[in-house]
Design a protein around this motif. Sequence first.
Motif, PDB file in Angstrom:
ATOM      1  N   SER A  65       0.835  -1.202   0.000  1.00 45.73           N
ATOM      2  CA  SER A  65       0.000   0.000   0.000  1.00 45.73           C
ATOM      3  C   SER A  65       0.864   1.244   0.000  1.00 45.73           C
ATOM      4  N   PHE A  66       0.299   2.340  -0.493  1.00 44.10           N
ATOM      5  CA  PHE A  66       1.005   3.618  -0.486  1.00 44.10           C
ATOM      6  C   PHE A  66      -0.018   4.738  -0.376  1.00 44.10           C
ATOM      7  N   THR A  67       0.467   5.948  -0.152  1.00 44.00           N
ATOM      8  CA  THR A  67      -0.395   7.119   0.028  1.00 44.00           C
ATOM      9  C   THR A  67      -0.247   8.036  -1.172  1.00 44.00           C
ATOM     10  N   MET A  68      -1.353   8.300  -1.832  1.00 44.30           N
ATOM     11  CA  MET A  68      -1.336   9.094  -3.061  1.00 44.30           C
ATOM     12  C   MET A  68      -2.007  10.440  -2.824  1.00 44.30           C
ATOM     13  N   VAL A  69      -1.485  11.458  -3.496  1.00 44.50           N
ATOM     14  CA  VAL A  69      -2.066  12.798  -3.498  1.00 44.50           C
ATOM     15  C   VAL A  69      -2.459  13.118  -4.938  1.00 44.50           C
ATOM     16  N   GLN A  70      -3.748  13.391  -5.160  1.00 42.58           N
ATOM     17  CA  GLN A  70      -4.236  13.687  -6.502  1.00 42.58           C
ATOM     18  C   GLN A  70      -4.870  15.071  -6.515  1.00 42.58           C
ATOM     19  N   LEU A  71      -4.398  15.907  -7.426  1.00 42.69           N
ATOM     20  CA  LEU A  71      -4.890  17.272  -7.528  1.00 42.69           C
ATOM     21  C   LEU A  71      -6.334  17.291  -8.029  1.00 42.69           C
ATOM     22  N   MET A  72      -7.103  18.236  -7.491  1.00 43.18           N
ATOM     23  CA  MET A  72      -8.468  18.431  -7.953  1.00 43.18           C
ATOM     24  C   MET A  72      -8.467  19.294  -9.208  1.00 43.18           C
ATOM     25  N   ALA A  73      -9.509  19.163  -9.996  1.00 44.45           N
ATOM     26  CA  ALA A  73      -9.639  19.990 -11.195  1.00 44.45           C
ATOM     27  C   ALA A  73      -9.820  21.450 -10.791  1.00 44.45           C
ATOM     28  N   THR A  74      -9.290  22.348 -11.604  1.00 46.34           N
ATOM     29  CA  THR A  74      -9.381  23.790 -11.323  1.00 46.34           C
ATOM     30  C   THR A  74     -10.069  24.511 -12.484  1.00 46.34           C
TER      31      THR A  74
END
Length: 672
Positions: free
Chosen positions: A663-672
């Motif tokens: 497992s890992f921790t992901m950061v995904q940007l939100m649409a702007t």
Amino acid sequence: MVLALGAGLMIKGERDRHNLYDEKPSSSRRSRRKDERHDANPRSRIDERRHRTSSRRYHSSTSWRNNRDGFGYHSQDREDTSLQQLQQRNTRLLFLAALILSAITWTNLFHETTNSQIQTRGSDSKKATRTGDSVAGLEKSTVRDKQTFSSSNNMQSQIKHQSKKQQQSTIKEDIKQILAEERTSRKRWNPCSSKYELERHDHEPRHGDICRIKGGIMSYFECPHGCHETGGNPPYCAQHTVNLSGGSKPCRARDPKAAPEYRCDDVGVCILAVGSPKEQFKGKGVYYDDSCDGMCGERNDTASFVKSGQNSVGCTSDLDCSLAGICLPETKTCLCDAWADGADCSYLKFQPVNKSRLGYMNEHYSSWGGSIVYSSKDQMYHMFVSEIVCKDDLQMRKRCGLSSWETHSRVVIAESADIDGPYLRNTTDEAALLPPEHHNPSIHVAPNGEWHLFTISGSTGPIERMVSSDQGTSWSEPVVISPRQNPGPLLRPDGSTYLYYRADGMDLPSPTCSNEGLAMQICPVAQTCHPPNDIPLFGHTGEDPSVFVDHRGNYHMLFNALPYKCAPKFNQGGHAWSKDGITWNSNPRVGAFTTTVQFTDGTSIKCERRERPQMVVGSDGKPIALVTGLTGCPKGLMLSSNDNDEMAEKSGAAAFYRGGDDSFTMVQLMAT
């Protein structure tokens, strides 16, 4: 009525028989007339005797000649012939009465059978079994009746033919009904002992099925019949056979008499039907693969304002737009905020992920979700992340996966100049902020600038809080504020805290695939909270709540909408909304985000689970990025040639992730 008719016919026949003999005067009447004549003239008696003697001689000779030559017959012969004809007529009348009686009896039997079958259809499964015996008995009775009345006339044959067709049709319908009821009501198959229930892990290749103790206590389990334990490491329970590589195959417990059943949980969400029949068969349909035959619809087919039952062509208020957009009165359509999507703005809208910026991917340790805060002191983003170390007997291994999170999870701090990573931490173990067992970190900034860190200090709680007044340089001692788990705190401007949490064993309305629910408690001051009331915020199951307030002052909750026994978990992202943070919409969106991740190079991956959602919100109140934990992703997280080689080397994504339960921790940007 029929018996009276038959008796009347018999009486009439008897009278006719007597009338036949009364057509000529009887001998007694002739004698009386003679006596009267002789009394008037005694001489006549002598003359009468002489005449009778001569007449007898004449009639005797004449009768003999007539009989010898074939001419005529005696009056007694005529009487016998008429009597025989009358008896034949009476016999025919009696036979006709018997036929009418048979037809009426058959009709009454048919109506009684039909009424019994109609009543049987509404009975439960046990009565259905007895009804099957009754139907079989009626069928045998029908055969006997047909044999008994085989000599009926044309009218009776037609009645029997019509009744046979109708009864055959009714019996077929009864058989279908009985089979359907028997399938749904038969005793639930359970390969576990009485105090345990089956927990499936069909969509986790390295995790075997296990028997969890009833009540959902995570630490107590046994293996299903036909499987054995694997020393606490995945797959936990394995089959007795081994695979080609020499390892154990994960345990897969299957009911040999039943196929897996699926149902529609929400728009576009098809999940396994689990639990008792009461829970399974109250969902929308019963299907036999994870597509639900496409009957769950598509994500844009049904907006929340249509789902809630309002008779409206479109939206009438911002609530119909999930408070993530505004309702345009001219067109009655929703204008969604940049981070929201869908006809009712209930879905999350992301930017593609750069493979060199996956979030937190450490070379030695797996991780499972985190929370991010921006520090004005060093102008860096700080991630408080759940990092999982290997067990004592596996210390030489790297990235041991999610299986040890209940006992070997700790909280560490990783840093990045960019919000989407890659996040790095000091390679020494002294970088751990909280030792095992600490999990579920959630960091928040109070109105006075203090950092408040919430965690759990055990796999099932309690919830603790610790405070830093210098942006993470030093921390207070942890203080227990709630006996529950999975904290989702929201710091209020008045200094109070809304503490959202997970509670187990909730009485949620059917259908539900798990008994975890979300509730809240209010903490008036920093270190004390009211006792938890465990009242569900809404009727759907859930865990891992995270709440934020947007730029319009609306409350949004992201959570795991398909926890524990719910499977598959591809659409487990939940989204609920509220005006005040206390009263939430009754139908949260399931599948607001999925386990599919799109990359900037045009490729994508589909993982088994995506949980622990926490939104990073900018100073303007608009969502910036979503932090989640992922597991069960394909092993080939390979970097394309277009990615930044230096950043790829730092993140180690291509070399470190090993697939399976890693497992890992992901950061995904939100649409702007």
